[in-house]
Structures are given as structure tokens and as C-alpha cells.
Design a protein around this motif. Sequence first.
Motif, PDB file in Angstrom:
ATOM      1  N   HIS A 110      30.096   0.981  53.960  1.00  0.00           N
ATOM      2  CA  HIS A 110      29.843  -0.146  53.049  1.00  0.00           C
ATOM      3  C   HIS A 110      29.489   0.338  51.372  1.00  0.00           C
ATOM      4  N   ASN A 111      29.253   1.535  51.421  1.00  0.00           N
ATOM      5  CA  ASN A 111      28.880   2.136  50.267  1.00  0.00           C
ATOM      6  C   ASN A 111      30.041   2.662  49.427  1.00  0.00           C
ATOM      7  N   LEU A 112      31.267   2.551  49.975  1.00  0.00           N
ATOM      8  CA  LEU A 112      32.433   2.957  49.434  1.00  0.00           C
ATOM      9  C   LEU A 112      32.713   2.288  48.109  1.00  0.00           C
ATOM     10  N   MET A 113      32.232   1.047  47.986  1.00  0.00           N
ATOM     11  CA  MET A 113      32.770   0.259  46.829  1.00  0.00           C
ATOM     12  C   MET A 113      31.335  -0.254  46.114  1.00  0.00           C
ATOM     13  N   TYR A 114      30.190   0.333  46.494  1.00  0.00           N
ATOM     14  CA  TYR A 114      28.946  -0.286  45.670  1.00  0.00           C
ATOM     15  C   TYR A 114      28.348   1.187  45.082  1.00  0.00           C
ATOM     16  N   TYR A 115      27.798   0.793  43.920  1.00  0.00           N
ATOM     17  CA  TYR A 115      27.294   1.787  43.232  1.00  0.00           C
ATOM     18  C   TYR A 115      25.394   1.884  43.583  1.00  0.00           C
ATOM     19  N   ASP A 116      24.648   2.504  42.382  1.00  0.00           N
ATOM     20  CA  ASP A 116      23.303   2.538  42.978  1.00  0.00           C
ATOM     21  C   ASP A 116      22.676   1.201  42.904  1.00  0.00           C
ATOM     22  N   ASP A 117      23.163   0.417  41.900  1.00  0.00           N
ATOM     23  CA  ASP A 117      22.610  -1.106  41.885  1.00  0.00           C
ATOM     24  C   ASP A 117      23.321  -2.141  42.478  1.00  0.00           C
ATOM     25  N   ASN A 118      24.195  -1.798  43.464  1.00  0.00           N
ATOM     26  CA  ASN A 118      24.952  -2.863  44.400  1.00  0.00           C
ATOM     27  C   ASN A 118      26.062  -3.449  43.395  1.00  0.00           C
ATOM     28  N   ASN A 119      26.436  -2.968  42.040  1.00  0.00           N
ATOM     29  CA  ASN A 119      27.385  -3.532  41.041  1.00  0.00           C
ATOM     30  C   ASN A 119      28.601  -3.385  41.458  1.00  0.00           C
ATOM     31  N   LYS A 120      29.270  -4.431  42.276  1.00  0.00           N
ATOM     32  CA  LYS A 120      30.658  -3.953  42.654  1.00  0.00           C
ATOM     33  C   LYS A 120      31.835  -3.942  41.565  1.00  0.00           C
ATOM     34  N   ILE A 121      31.556  -4.697  40.272  1.00  0.00           N
ATOM     35  CA  ILE A 121      32.370  -4.661  39.179  1.00  0.00           C
ATOM     36  C   ILE A 121      32.370  -3.226  38.705  1.00  0.00           C
ATOM     37  N   ARG A 122      31.420  -2.739  38.576  1.00  0.00           N
ATOM     38  CA  ARG A 122      31.174  -1.333  37.815  1.00  0.00           C
ATOM     39  C   ARG A 122      31.886  -0.189  38.863  1.00  0.00           C
ATOM     40  N   ILE A 172      30.995  20.042  45.645  1.00  0.00           N
ATOM     41  CA  ILE A 172      29.810  20.568  46.579  1.00  0.00           C
ATOM     42  C   ILE A 172      28.497  19.590  46.524  1.00  0.00           C
ATOM     43  N   VAL A 173      28.208  19.269  45.261  1.00  0.00           N
ATOM     44  CA  VAL A 173      27.016  18.482  44.981  1.00  0.00           C
ATOM     45  C   VAL A 173      27.469  16.946  45.108  1.00  0.00           C
ATOM     46  N   ASP A 174      28.622  16.649  45.045  1.00  0.00           N
ATOM     47  CA  ASP A 174      28.890  15.247  45.280  1.00  0.00           C
ATOM     48  C   ASP A 174      29.356  14.895  46.704  1.00  0.00           C
ATOM     49  N   GLY A 175      29.704  16.000  47.565  1.00  0.00           N
ATOM     50  CA  GLY A 175      29.587  15.839  48.813  1.00  0.00           C
ATOM     51  C   GLY A 175      28.463  15.338  49.630  1.00  0.00           C
ATOM     52  N   SER A 176      27.245  15.883  49.039  1.00  0.00           N
ATOM     53  CA  SER A 176      26.268  15.641  49.648  1.00  0.00           C
ATOM     54  C   SER A 176      25.691  14.123  49.253  1.00  0.00           C
ATOM     55  N   MET A 177      26.090  13.545  48.294  1.00  0.00           N
ATOM     56  CA  MET A 177      25.674  12.346  47.669  1.00  0.00           C
ATOM     57  C   MET A 177      26.182  11.026  48.284  1.00  0.00           C
ATOM     58  N   GLY A 178      27.238  11.140  48.948  1.00  0.00           N
ATOM     59  CA  GLY A 178      27.414   9.826  49.578  1.00  0.00           C
ATOM     60  C   GLY A 178      28.868   9.714  49.466  1.00  0.00           C
ATOM     61  N   ILE A 179      29.609   8.471  50.414  1.00  0.00           N
ATOM     62  CA  ILE A 179      31.091   8.418  50.583  1.00  0.00           C
ATOM     63  C   ILE A 179      31.446   7.933  49.129  1.00  0.00           C
ATOM     64  N   PHE A 180      30.668   7.280  48.060  1.00  0.00           N
ATOM     65  CA  PHE A 180      31.352   6.918  46.945  1.00  0.00           C
ATOM     66  C   PHE A 180      31.712   7.952  46.185  1.00  0.00           C
ATOM     67  N   TYR A 181      30.849   9.133  46.138  1.00  0.00           N
ATOM     68  CA  TYR A 181      31.296  10.225  45.462  1.00  0.00           C
ATOM     69  C   TYR A 181      32.305  10.916  45.858  1.00  0.00           C
ATOM     70  N   ILE A 182      32.489  10.789  47.545  1.00  0.00           N
ATOM     71  CA  ILE A 182      33.608  11.565  48.035  1.00  0.00           C
ATOM     72  C   ILE A 182      34.851  11.020  47.643  1.00  0.00           C
ATOM     73  N   ALA A 183      34.902   9.815  47.499  1.00  0.00           N
ATOM     74  CA  ALA A 183      35.978   8.900  47.234  1.00  0.00           C
ATOM     75  C   ALA A 183      36.426   9.142  45.646  1.00  0.00           C
ATOM     76  N   TYR A 184      35.273   9.152  44.953  1.00  0.00           N
ATOM     77  CA  TYR A 184      35.507   9.495  43.428  1.00  0.00           C
ATOM     78  C   TYR A 184      36.284  10.683  43.404  1.00  0.00           C
ATOM     79  N   ARG A 185      35.616  11.811  43.835  1.00  0.00           N
ATOM     80  CA  ARG A 185      36.256  13.184  43.919  1.00  0.00           C
ATOM     81  C   ARG A 185      37.804  13.306  44.077  1.00  0.00           C
ATOM     82  N   ILE A 186      38.291  12.319  45.554  1.00  0.00           N
ATOM     83  CA  ILE A 186      39.500  12.447  46.109  1.00  0.00           C
ATOM     84  C   ILE A 186      40.621  11.838  45.168  1.00  0.00           C
TER      85      ILE A 186
END
Length: 479
Positions: free
Chosen positions: A222-234, A65-79
Motif C-alpha cells: 500500500h506504500n506504492l502510491m503514498y508518500y510520507d504524509d499519505n498524500n496520494k496526489i503528490r 542502494i540508498v533508495d532500495g532500503s527506503m521502501g517500495i515507493f522509492y524502488i518504484a521511483y527508481r524503476i
Amino acid sequence: MSLDVLLILLGVFLLLTLAIYCFSLNRKVSNFQQHAIGHKQFSTATIVATISATHCAGTMLKRSIVDGSMGIFYIAYRISIALFPLLLLSWLSGHMYRFMHNLSMPETMATLSRSYGRLITALFEVFHAIIIVSLQIQVISNTVSPLITSASPLVITTLITVIILVYAMSGGARAIALTDIWHCIVLSTLLIVLTWLVLKKTGNPIIEIIHFLESKRQFELHNLMYYDDNNKIRSILQYLSFPLAAISPYLVHNVYICSSPNQARKAFLYAGIFCTMITICMLIVGLFIFSWFPHIKSECIWDHFLSHASTPLKGMVCFIILSCAMSTVDSRLHIVSIIIGYDILRSIPFLRRFVHSYQLLVTRTALFAVTLLTLTLAFNYSTITLVRIMTSYARFYVPTIIAPFILVVLGLRTTYPVTLIGMSTGLLSVFAWHKWIFPIIHTDSSHFPCMLMNGLAIIMAHYLLTKYRKNKQSNKPLT
């Protein structure tokens, strides 16, 4: 529905759990093997329920529930966490023909690295299971305390833990499998109803909710592969670590209760699909709640939801969390007791004969002792402290254990010094990563690269040792 009704429903839920345990006693446990892995006659659906119930921890609903509101990266993270580990284990279990007679993952590790790897793997799992069970007991306590104020949370939590202890000690793998089916039924049914009721509470049609989410920046693709600081490697390193962190004895144990590798492969595949559906459903609930309270920060949305939810909604949340937490606790306690009695105590020379003669008694005693320890930790240490300990464990487990396990499953046979070289390389890689790589990319997601270093070290050492032996034999003078 009053709070007293919730207490009655909790009593009914626990009584039904005990009734299912009593049903499991129609086939009594007469030896240690039956206690550890049952009679190896479970249906695929039963094993799927056991895997799913174990994999879905008590914190899963809140985090989704918390990650669902944080964006697509966290949704993909949970799945990814729900799906990828089980898919990887589905593939690995299809190669475990030689290990279907084993009773634990440390025993399988002994094929490659003798008692050293077996003991190291066992100690890792015991440590991890104790922390996980302690956290799940805290989840149970924190779940019932705000909802059932007419009874002491300490008493209810202790009662639930005692019930788990009773059927895990006397019923073994069969009792745990049958109660996990019951918990999966409760979890999936209430989750579907909860999703529908939360949608009705929002007062908006699904189309409007979709348009609302499309307008939010964190849900852009585009946020699927990027984190807070746009670090793709992370981001890539985090995605690569998902399938690896969950490959531990508590999931691998489900391979040994199967009748064949083919059944294990199917069970993990179906469990991955089922867990993914459960996760998606929880994420949808989180998205609905986000559209219901769009101006609430993500870290506060769970508490805000509970404070505005009706008592029926709170009751559903309570029983969903209890179903997940109880299933995780009983499986982890069962497996850690097997590892203590079968893999650790039997490796001690002066205890080996006694443990072998009283294997079932020793395992049940270990289960009782670990339960008392986890209760003590749960009620005397904060969640933050336990999470920090668990995080430190996870940093070293994958780089040390996973590569040798995958290699032994895929057929590598080498000497234990070679395996220890690989484990040491993986362990040292973690320290090297923290000293030199972390300051550059600012992430502790070193699971995959350090595990890769471990595997490469084993393969290279094995190749060099084999080549050295062949050269030595070819240079030996003929007599």
C-alpha cells in the motif's frame, strides 16, 4: 588486492578506453555531420548501448542502494525513472520521419517555432549539460579519492576528463558510441558479480532476505502510491513527471544517429528494458546491503557499506561508477558542443557565415571550452550548490519545452507566436503553482500539469487563429 593494484587496474581500464577510441579512427571524421551523428550506420545494439550508458549516470548505483532500503515507493521511483522516459521516446521516435535528417533537438523545435524555440531549447540544454557534467566530474573525483590514495584525486580526475575530451573531440559520435559499448560491458559484468558477492557477504539465503523485507513496514504494497504524509496526489504527480524530465536533447540526439525511425523505436525500447534490468540489479544490491546492516539509517547505509566492504568490492563499485559517469560526460559534452556550434552561434547574424565555413572547428572549440568550464565548476562549487541549480532548471524545462516538442513530432504545424504563447503559459504556470498550489499539496512536482497547460494553450491558440483566418477569408468580398 591492494590499493596500488586498483591504480593499475584503473590505468588498464583507461588504456582500453583509448584503444577502443583508436579503433574508431578507421573511419575518419571528414565533416561536421559525421562528427555529430556518425555515418548513420550504427547497429541497433550499438545505439542501445549508447542510450543506456548515457541514461545511467554516475550517481545511479549510490542512489539505488540508498533508495532500495527506503521502501517500495522509492524502488518504484527508481524503476520508473529508468523505464518510462525511454518508452515514451520509443513511441515518439516512431513518428519522427520528417526529422531524421536533423542534427539536434533544437533544430527539430525550429520547425514549430523558428529561431525562438530553437534558441530557447538550446540554452536550456547548454545550461543543464554544464551542471550535469560538473556533477559527474565530482562523482569521479569522490569515487577515486577514498579508494586510490596512492595518487592525487585531482590528477586522476583531470586525466580521465582529458581522455574523454580527446576521443570526444577527434572521434565524434562514432568514438563515443564504441566507448559506450565498452563501458556497458564493464558496468553490466561487474554489477552481476557485485550482486553475487554482496549476497554471499550477507550470509543469508534469499528466502530469509525476502521474509526479512516482508516484515518491514516500508515494503508493504500500500506504500506504492503514498508518500510520507499519505498524500496520494503528490505521489501521482511524481510518477507522471518521470517520463517527461528525461526528454531532452541528450537522449533525443540518439534518434538522429539512427538510420530510420523504426530502428530508433526499437533501440529506445530495448534500452528501456536494459536500463530497467540494470536498475533492478542495483536495487537488489541495495536490498541485500539493507539485510546485511538492518539497523543502519538509509541515508548512512552507503558510507557504512563502503567502510565494511572488502577492497575487491570497493574496486567493483569504483569501476561501475566510473563507467556510468564517463559515458554520461562524453555524451553530454558531445551534444552540448553541437548545440553551441550548430544552434546557438549560427543564429547570430554576424557569425553565421564564419561558423558555417568552419563548423567542425567551432564545434570542437566549444567542446574544449565547455570542458574547461565544467572542470572549474566541479572543483570550485559544492555538490549541494550545483544540485540546487539543477533543480531550479528542471522546474522550468519540462513545462516550457516538452509540450511543443511532442506536438511538433506528432505533426502540428503552427506559427511561432502561437508557440511562444504556449511556452509563456507553461512558464507562468510554474510561478502560479509555486504561489498557490505548493502551499496546499507541498510538492514541486508541477512538470505534468504545467506542461499540460502549455500544450492546451498552443492547441487553443492554434485553433482560434486558424478559425479567425478562415472567417476572414470567407468574409473577404469577391472581386
